[in-house]
Write an enzyme that holds these catalytic residues in place. Structure first.
Site, PDB file in Angstrom:
ATOM      1  N   ARG A  33       2.391  -0.435  -5.022  1.00  0.00           N
ATOM      2  CA  ARG A  33       2.260  -1.871  -4.864  1.00  0.00           C
ATOM      3  C   ARG A  33       1.428  -2.220  -3.647  1.00  0.00           C
ATOM      4  O   ARG A  33       1.501  -1.566  -2.605  1.00  0.00           O
ATOM      5  CB  ARG A  33       3.623  -2.557  -4.791  1.00  0.00           C
ATOM      6  CG  ARG A  33       4.367  -2.537  -3.462  1.00  0.00           C
ATOM      7  CD  ARG A  33       5.094  -1.268  -3.060  1.00  0.00           C
ATOM      8  NE  ARG A  33       5.769  -0.545  -4.094  1.00  0.00           N
ATOM      9  CZ  ARG A  33       7.039  -0.719  -4.419  1.00  0.00           C
ATOM     10  NH1 ARG A  33       7.781  -1.534  -3.742  1.00  0.00           N
ATOM     11  NH2 ARG A  33       7.569  -0.014  -5.394  1.00  0.00           N
ATOM     12  N   GLY A  62       0.820  -1.205   0.000  1.00  0.00           N
ATOM     13  CA  GLY A  62       0.000   0.000   0.000  1.00  0.00           C
ATOM     14  C   GLY A  62       0.853   1.253   0.000  1.00  0.00           C
ATOM     15  O   GLY A  62       0.599   2.181   0.748  1.00  0.00           O
ATOM     16  N   HIS A  63       1.889   1.244  -0.850  1.00  0.00           N
ATOM     17  CA  HIS A  63       2.769   2.401  -0.946  1.00  0.00           C
ATOM     18  C   HIS A  63       3.570   2.349  -2.249  1.00  0.00           C
ATOM     19  O   HIS A  63       3.538   1.359  -2.970  1.00  0.00           O
ATOM     20  CB  HIS A  63       3.727   2.461   0.251  1.00  0.00           C
ATOM     21  CG  HIS A  63       4.686   1.310   0.304  1.00  0.00           C
ATOM     22  ND1 HIS A  63       4.408   0.164   1.007  1.00  0.00           N
ATOM     23  CD2 HIS A  63       5.895   1.122  -0.271  1.00  0.00           C
ATOM     24  CE1 HIS A  63       5.420  -0.679   0.876  1.00  0.00           C
ATOM     25  NE2 HIS A  63       6.338  -0.124   0.101  1.00  0.00           N
ATOM     26  N   SER A  64       4.278   3.434  -2.486  1.00  0.00           N
ATOM     27  CA  SER A  64       5.225   3.546  -3.590  1.00  0.00           C
ATOM     28  C   SER A  64       6.516   4.113  -3.018  1.00  0.00           C
ATOM     29  O   SER A  64       6.508   4.696  -1.935  1.00  0.00           O
ATOM     30  CB  SER A  64       4.665   4.490  -4.659  1.00  0.00           C
ATOM     31  OG  SER A  64       5.616   4.695  -5.685  1.00  0.00           O
ATOM     32  N   ILE A  76       5.621   6.967  -0.419  1.00  0.00           N
ATOM     33  CA  ILE A  76       4.348   7.655  -0.649  1.00  0.00           C
ATOM     34  C   ILE A  76       3.289   6.664  -0.201  1.00  0.00           C
ATOM     35  O   ILE A  76       3.141   5.591  -0.794  1.00  0.00           O
ATOM     36  CB  ILE A  76       4.154   8.034  -2.132  1.00  0.00           C
ATOM     37  CG1 ILE A  76       5.278   8.958  -2.601  1.00  0.00           C
ATOM     38  CG2 ILE A  76       2.782   8.684  -2.331  1.00  0.00           C
ATOM     39  CD1 ILE A  76       5.243   9.251  -4.090  1.00  0.00           C
TER      40      ILE A  76
END
Length: 135
Positions: free
Chosen positions: A95, A48-50, A120
């Site tokens: 992802r 749940g981030h980049s 992020i």
């Protein structure tokens, strides 16, 4: 989605069991961090981030899980279920990890140490960031 790639990890087969090795020529970055996810409860999600800069290489050491990838324009799901195949995820890709099978283990090899400022964690912020322009 040209910023992701499935990479075969060399496998040495032996009647006593297989051996796979990740060395400098296996992945296109210097390894600075290794961590793994395990005992993920049924129905739970990870990721749940980049990343703004970091590159990661994910491997299903045991079991399986889905990696949902988004570059801001396109979404793709990759199922990892072989310990000798890894998924290279470059920076600028959102992802999420879902559908962990019982007993699954996700190994992550990263190009950098943990730096919170590199993450992020809000999808709307990801979409509006410079990371998705020109992809």
């Amino acid at each position: 989605m040209n910023k992701i790639q499935l990479i075969s990890i060399p496998k040495i087969e032996d009647r006593r069991g297989n051996l796979s090795v990740i060395e400098n020529d296996t992945i296109p970055f210097e390894i600075k961090r290794v961590y793994y996810l395990y005992d993920v409860p049924s129905g739970s999600e990870r990721g749940g981030h980049s990343h703004k800069e970091a590159i990661e290489f994910l491997i299903a050491l045991s079991g399986s899980f889905d990696v949902i990838l988004n570059d801001g324009k396109e979404q793709r799901t990759v199922t990892l279920n072989k310990p000798n195949v890894g998924l290279l995820i470059n920076s600028g890709i959102w992802r999420e990890l879902k559908n962990f099978s019982s007993g699954s283990v996700c190994l992550v090899v990263a190009s950098d140490v943990y730096i919170e400022e590199d993450y992020i964690r809000d999808f709307d912020a990801f979409l509006s960031s410079n990371n998705v322009i020109d992809k």
